[in-house]
Enzyme design. Structure first.
Site, PDB file in Angstrom:
ATOM      1  CE1 TYR A  68     -40.957 -30.142 -12.214  1.00  0.00           C
ATOM      2  CE2 TYR A  68     -41.571 -29.795  -9.917  1.00  0.00           C
ATOM      3  CZ  TYR A  68     -41.454 -29.324 -11.209  1.00  0.00           C
ATOM      4  OH  TYR A  68     -41.833 -28.044 -11.504  1.00  0.00           O
ATOM      5  CE  LYS A  96     -44.084 -30.391 -13.616  1.00  0.00           C
ATOM      6  NZ  LYS A  96     -44.617 -29.608 -12.480  1.00  0.00           N
TER       7      LYS A  96
END
EC number: 4.3.3.7
Length: 228
Positions: A68, A96
């Site tokens: 992320y 992400k």
């Protein structure tokens, strides 16, 4: 509560590697689909430090790991070349990417395996991210417009880009206004306004959405067809 109906991704990140490992291992045997591990915030490691951080976490557990990257919140940027290195580790299955920089997708996608999952973490550019080859979006807007965001992703996957573009245009005020104050302030207020939750449940230092911005978020909800 999901009872197997939908896959659950657990957020297990920390800016201390050993704490991230502890959080990750806590979910062993829990049937979570994957762990979402944020870049270390505040201490701003080098790219080699980032590589070793995520490598060490991945080797500590058999659970699938999703990287992320959200430098606007952490002050730490996981660069595409480091993502490509990390993608070679078997249980690091995706990213992400929340910079909103679509060039990142074109820098990463050709250099990773086809099964490496590339997800947008930025609602305002999510449509373009998927259109350019990303597999989906971990969305803030989806908290209040889940059906619409699911439809948007499905339309892009089917090649129905005109229809998806129109839907995205309708949702764009919501994509933007939900970040008018630090997330999750606005989305908590919107969820309460729509009756999805009974209280905003914000803890300090988060504070309630200001009156002037409540009107802007309400207008965005109306624009999206979620509020009359």
């Amino acid at each position: 509560m999901a009872a197997g109906r939908i896959p659950i991704i657990a957020g297990t990140g920390s800016n201390a590697t050993r704490d991230a490992i502890s959080l990750t291992q806590r979910f062993e045997g829990s049937k979570v689909a994957a762990c979402l591990t944020i870049t270390p915030y505040y201490n701003c490691p080098t790219q080699e430090g980032l590589y070793r951080h995520f490598e060490t976490i991945a080797k500590s557990s058999d659970l699938p790991q999703i990287l992320y990257n959200v430098p606007s919140r952490t002050g730490c940027d996981l660069l595409p070349e480091t993502v490509v290195r990390l993608a070679q580790i078997p249980n690091i299955i995706g990213l992400k990417e929340a910079t909103g920089n679509l060039e990142r997708l074109s820098m990463i996608k050709p250099k990773v395996n086809d099964d490496f999952i590339l997800l947008s973490g930025d609602d305002a550019t999510g449509f373009d991210f998927i259109k350019e080859g990303g597999q989906g979006i971990i969305s803030v807007t989806a908290n209040v417009a889940a059906g619409e965001m699911a439809k948007l992703c499905q339309q892009v996957a089917k090649g129905e880009l005109t229809e998806a573009g129109r839907l995205n245009e309708r949702l764009m005020p919501l994509h933007k206004e939900l970040f008018i104050e630090a997330n999750p302030i606005a989305v908590k207020w919107a969820c309460k306004r729509l009756g999805l939750i009974t209280a905003e449940t914000l803890r300090l230092p988060m504070t309630s959405l200001t009156l002037v911005n409540q009107k802007r978020v309400a207008d965005a909800l109306k624009s999206a067809g979620l509020l009359s």
